[in-house]
Design an enzyme around this catalytic site. Sequence first.
Site, PDB file in Angstrom:
ATOM      1  N   LYS A   1       0.850  -1.208   0.000  1.00 32.67           N
ATOM      2  CA  LYS A   1       0.000   0.000   0.000  1.00 32.67           C
ATOM      3  C   LYS A   1       0.876   1.246   0.000  1.00 32.67           C
ATOM      4  O   LYS A   1       0.664   2.190  -0.770  1.00 32.67           O
ATOM      5  CB  LYS A   1      -0.915   0.017   1.215  1.00 32.67           C
ATOM      6  CG  LYS A   1      -1.580   1.366   1.470  1.00 32.67           C
ATOM      7  CD  LYS A   1      -2.359   1.398   2.744  1.00 32.67           C
ATOM      8  CE  LYS A   1      -1.578   1.557   3.990  1.00 32.67           C
ATOM      9  NZ  LYS A   1      -1.226   2.946   4.346  1.00 32.67           N
ATOM     10  N   ASN A   2       1.906   1.274   0.853  1.00 37.86           N
ATOM     11  CA  ASN A   2       2.710   2.490   1.020  1.00 37.86           C
ATOM     12  C   ASN A   2       3.711   2.717  -0.105  1.00 37.86           C
ATOM     13  O   ASN A   2       4.481   3.673  -0.069  1.00 37.86           O
ATOM     14  CB  ASN A   2       3.391   2.475   2.399  1.00 37.86           C
ATOM     15  CG  ASN A   2       2.358   2.670   3.486  1.00 37.86           C
ATOM     16  OD1 ASN A   2       1.218   3.048   3.212  1.00 37.86           O
ATOM     17  ND2 ASN A   2       2.740   2.395   4.711  1.00 37.86           N
TER      18      ASN A   2
ATOM     19  N   ARG B   1      -4.581  10.623   4.782  1.00 39.00           N
ATOM     20  CA  ARG B   1      -3.529  11.630   4.882  1.00 39.00           C
ATOM     21  C   ARG B   1      -2.564  11.572   3.715  1.00 39.00           C
ATOM     22  O   ARG B   1      -1.975  12.570   3.299  1.00 39.00           O
ATOM     23  CB  ARG B   1      -2.667  11.414   6.118  1.00 39.00           C
ATOM     24  CG  ARG B   1      -3.343  11.182   7.407  1.00 39.00           C
ATOM     25  CD  ARG B   1      -2.295  10.906   8.444  1.00 39.00           C
ATOM     26  NE  ARG B   1      -1.262  11.917   8.384  1.00 39.00           N
ATOM     27  CZ  ARG B   1      -1.420  13.142   8.862  1.00 39.00           C
ATOM     28  NH1 ARG B   1      -2.557  13.486   9.416  1.00 39.00           N
ATOM     29  NH2 ARG B   1      -0.475  14.027   8.770  1.00 39.00           N
TER      30      ARG B   1
ATOM     31  N   CYS C   1      -4.489  12.816  13.612  1.00 40.28           N
ATOM     32  CA  CYS C   1      -4.783  11.411  13.293  1.00 40.28           C
ATOM     33  C   CYS C   1      -4.752  10.632  14.598  1.00 40.28           C
ATOM     34  O   CYS C   1      -4.137  11.073  15.568  1.00 40.28           O
ATOM     35  CB  CYS C   1      -3.705  10.961  12.313  1.00 40.28           C
ATOM     36  SG  CYS C   1      -3.400   9.222  12.223  1.00 40.28           S
TER      37      CYS C   1
ATOM     38  N   ARG D   1       1.004  14.352  13.614  1.00 39.97           N
ATOM     39  CA  ARG D   1       1.510  14.153  12.235  1.00 39.97           C
ATOM     40  C   ARG D   1       1.507  15.418  11.383  1.00 39.97           C
ATOM     41  O   ARG D   1       0.832  15.488  10.347  1.00 39.97           O
ATOM     42  CB  ARG D   1       0.731  13.035  11.547  1.00 39.97           C
ATOM     43  CG  ARG D   1       0.778  11.718  12.315  1.00 39.97           C
ATOM     44  CD  ARG D   1       0.067  10.603  11.614  1.00 39.97           C
ATOM     45  NE  ARG D   1       0.785  10.131  10.442  1.00 39.97           N
ATOM     46  CZ  ARG D   1       0.321   9.152   9.647  1.00 39.97           C
ATOM     47  NH1 ARG D   1      -0.842   8.587   9.914  1.00 39.97           N
ATOM     48  NH2 ARG D   1       1.002   8.744   8.612  1.00 39.97           N
TER      49      ARG D   1
ATOM     50  N   ASP E   1       4.744   0.282  12.095  1.00 39.11           N
ATOM     51  CA  ASP E   1       3.515  -0.329  11.576  1.00 39.11           C
ATOM     52  C   ASP E   1       3.379  -1.798  11.965  1.00 39.11           C
ATOM     53  O   ASP E   1       2.377  -2.424  11.631  1.00 39.11           O
ATOM     54  CB  ASP E   1       3.455  -0.186  10.047  1.00 39.11           C
ATOM     55  CG  ASP E   1       3.328   1.267   9.605  1.00 39.11           C
ATOM     56  OD1 ASP E   1       3.542   1.553   8.424  1.00 39.11           O
ATOM     57  OD2 ASP E   1       3.032   2.118  10.474  1.00 39.11           O
TER      58      ASP E   1
ATOM     59  N   ARG F   1      -8.640  -0.458   4.748  1.00 38.25           N
ATOM     60  CA  ARG F   1      -7.817   0.573   4.120  1.00 38.25           C
ATOM     61  C   ARG F   1      -6.468   0.026   3.665  1.00 38.25           C
ATOM     62  O   ARG F   1      -5.863   0.547   2.732  1.00 38.25           O
ATOM     63  CB  ARG F   1      -7.566   1.728   5.105  1.00 38.25           C
ATOM     64  CG  ARG F   1      -8.819   2.503   5.462  1.00 38.25           C
ATOM     65  CD  ARG F   1      -8.469   3.743   6.216  1.00 38.25           C
ATOM     66  NE  ARG F   1      -7.406   4.491   5.519  1.00 38.25           N
ATOM     67  CZ  ARG F   1      -6.852   5.574   6.040  1.00 38.25           C
ATOM     68  NH1 ARG F   1      -7.216   5.998   7.242  1.00 38.25           N
ATOM     69  NH2 ARG F   1      -5.901   6.215   5.373  1.00 38.25           N
TER      70      ARG F   1
HETATM   71  C1  EPZ Z   1       4.472   6.826   6.543  1.00 35.89           C
HETATM   72  O1  EPZ Z   1       3.723   7.894   7.131  1.00 35.89           O
HETATM   73  C2  EPZ Z   1       3.506   5.654   6.378  1.00 35.89           C
HETATM   74  N1  EPZ Z   1       2.408   6.054   5.519  1.00 35.89           N
HETATM   75  C3  EPZ Z   1       2.972   5.246   7.755  1.00 35.89           C
HETATM   76  O2  EPZ Z   1       2.176   4.066   7.593  1.00 35.89           O
HETATM   77  C4  EPZ Z   1       4.142   4.873   8.649  1.00 35.89           C
HETATM   78  O3  EPZ Z   1       3.665   4.627   9.949  1.00 35.89           O
HETATM   79  C5  EPZ Z   1       5.143   6.050   8.711  1.00 35.89           C
HETATM   80  O4  EPZ Z   1       5.558   6.429   7.399  1.00 35.89           O
HETATM   81  C6  EPZ Z   1       6.393   5.690   9.500  1.00 35.89           C
HETATM   82  O5  EPZ Z   1       7.008   4.570   8.999  1.00 35.89           O
HETATM   83  C7  EPZ Z   1       2.597   6.030   4.168  1.00 35.89           C
HETATM   84  O6  EPZ Z   1       3.657   5.716   3.644  1.00 35.89           O
HETATM   85  C8  EPZ Z   1       1.431   6.408   3.317  1.00 35.89           C
HETATM   86  P1  EPZ Z   1       6.634  10.115   8.613  1.00 35.89           P
HETATM   87  P2  EPZ Z   1       4.313   9.389   7.165  1.00 35.89           P
HETATM   88  O7  EPZ Z   1       6.515  11.417   7.897  1.00 35.89           O
HETATM   89  O8  EPZ Z   1       5.155   9.602   5.965  1.00 35.89           O
HETATM   90  C9  EPZ Z   1       7.161  13.482  11.970  1.00 35.89           C
HETATM   91  C10 EPZ Z   1       0.274   2.651   7.808  1.00 35.89           C
HETATM   92  O9  EPZ Z   1      -0.170   2.073   8.813  1.00 35.89           O
HETATM   93  N2  EPZ Z   1       6.976  14.474  10.886  1.00 35.89           N
HETATM   94  O10 EPZ Z   1       7.753   9.220   8.253  1.00 35.89           O
HETATM   95  O11 EPZ Z   1       3.177  10.296   7.421  1.00 35.89           O
HETATM   96  C11 EPZ Z   1       5.890  12.667  12.228  1.00 35.89           C
HETATM   97  O12 EPZ Z   1       4.985  13.318  13.047  1.00 35.89           O
HETATM   98  C12 EPZ Z   1       0.771   4.116   7.939  1.00 35.89           C
HETATM   99  O13 EPZ Z   1       0.376   2.132   6.690  1.00 35.89           O
HETATM  100  C13 EPZ Z   1       7.022  15.824  11.204  1.00 35.89           C
HETATM  101  O14 EPZ Z   1       7.227  16.210  12.356  1.00 35.89           O
HETATM  102  O15 EPZ Z   1       5.243   9.330   8.461  1.00 35.89           O
HETATM  103  C14 EPZ Z   1       6.466  11.388  12.828  1.00 35.89           C
HETATM  104  O16 EPZ Z   1       6.672  11.569  14.188  1.00 35.89           O
HETATM  105  C15 EPZ Z   1       0.465   4.709   9.274  1.00 35.89           C
HETATM  106  N3  EPZ Z   1       6.841  16.712  10.180  1.00 35.89           N
HETATM  107  C16 EPZ Z   1       7.795  11.241  12.092  1.00 35.89           C
HETATM  108  O17 EPZ Z   1       8.126  12.519  11.561  1.00 35.89           O
HETATM  109  C17 EPZ Z   1       6.640  16.322   8.873  1.00 35.89           C
HETATM  110  O18 EPZ Z   1       6.464  17.173   7.988  1.00 35.89           O
HETATM  111  C18 EPZ Z   1       7.788  10.220  10.965  1.00 35.89           C
HETATM  112  O19 EPZ Z   1       6.648  10.409  10.182  1.00 35.89           O
HETATM  113  C19 EPZ Z   1       6.590  14.945   8.586  1.00 35.89           C
HETATM  114  C20 EPZ Z   1       6.765  14.036   9.611  1.00 35.89           C
END
Ligand code: EPZ
Length: 418
Positions: free
Chosen positions: A22-23, A92, A116, A121, A304, A396
Amino acid sequence: MDQIVIQGGHALRGEVRTSGAKNSALPILASTILGGGEYVLTNMPRVVDVLTMGKLLGMLGVAVSHDGNRTVVQAHGITSTEAPYDLVRTMRASVLVLGPLVARWGEATVSLPGGCAIGSRPVNFHLAGLEKLGAKVEIEHGYIKATARRLKGARIYFDTPSVTGTENLMMAAVLADGTTVLENAAKEPEISDLAEFLNKRGARIAGAGTDMVTIEGVTALHGADHDVIPDRIEAGTYLVAGAITRGEVTVEACRPGHMEALLVKLRESGVELLEEKERIRLKAPGRLKGTNVRTCPHPGFPTDMQAQFVALMAVAEGTSVVTETIFESRFMHVEELRRMGADIRVEGNRVVVTGKERLTGAPVMASDLRASAGLILAGLAAEGTTEVSRVYHLDRGYERLEEKLQALGGRIERRKGK
Ligand code: EPZ
């Protein structure tokens, strides 16, 4: 609303085939906005989020048609640059259209995703990176408004690795004027898969999958076909299903190399694993032992898989500590597992799990995609009946989960909602 009902206590046995990731499918679909004609995408997971991304692209004027696990995209032009709140709030990952829209069409109006269940996030890295590439970015009425004549290459540093942040800015930089370097970038396999697809279309990306990604801007991309990588989180979920029911399961069409941290922890807990090129055989003859886990960006232990692993530790021998370092409120499944008799204490960003011989079935409620997977696994191990509600979360990101578990001997069925 549908419910999933499980009669627990039956060891799972047999083979299960992994679907596409999916990702990976989501950013790959979003990247078609960068233009270039027709794309045939195979091994696409049939999950709700992929349909939602298809709908969003349709609203932008990109034609998407799904036929089983094959998706055809016609991206010859667009009719809109707006991603509306009503759609973005359901997924998202819709924010992934931001970079490609600005890069290819010079403007984008994308609803802010908002909070979320698993954490606040924010998307500040995405916006700061676009500004570094020369875009003008404003927030108005809950929408991101970004414009640029042509983006310009730049050095962008991530305070912490962000998966979709890296993907969004990598896509934006593909059509920028000059060279972009992404530092402290995320290294997830889905990012390498996206880069491979973009490079097939004429992009010049080097270093994807490492913490330093370099993108030489080009003026246009052409069409290409792509086979999406297997879903390492789905594959991991089936491995834990085999372990938690003390069964023997073979997960097919997966990539062990993408799941090393999980395999290490499963072995530490006493599971026997045999890894082949695209298959993992698991044997979990007896009761497992507790082990400590800390979630980290890839190649660390994936957040995850955290909920599924907490469920496993709830029936292991001894005490385990599971620390969540990525999202600040990703323990929604704990209260529900307690309803099933689990002994789990939350202490800030970690949980202390004291394993029990057996859990008991109960009505429980899913709060997000991976929490629902954790509850299903606990139900498979528990004595008696577990009813999981709000399973729309599950749909999802898991393709035909209950059918796949039934094929492994799981006593599980979906009860259609009124
Ligand atoms: C991706 O989300 C995945 N989603 C998530 O999978 C997964 O949990 C996550 O990466 C971590 O591995 C998709 O790929 C569609 P991040 P993402 O930006 O990109 C902070 C599932 O279950 N951050 O890597 O949104 C954030 O808050 C989903 O399939 C900022 O502060 O996660 C977090 O603490 C859930 N500012 C950390 O970085 C930003 O602009 C990592 O988040 C962006 C992120």
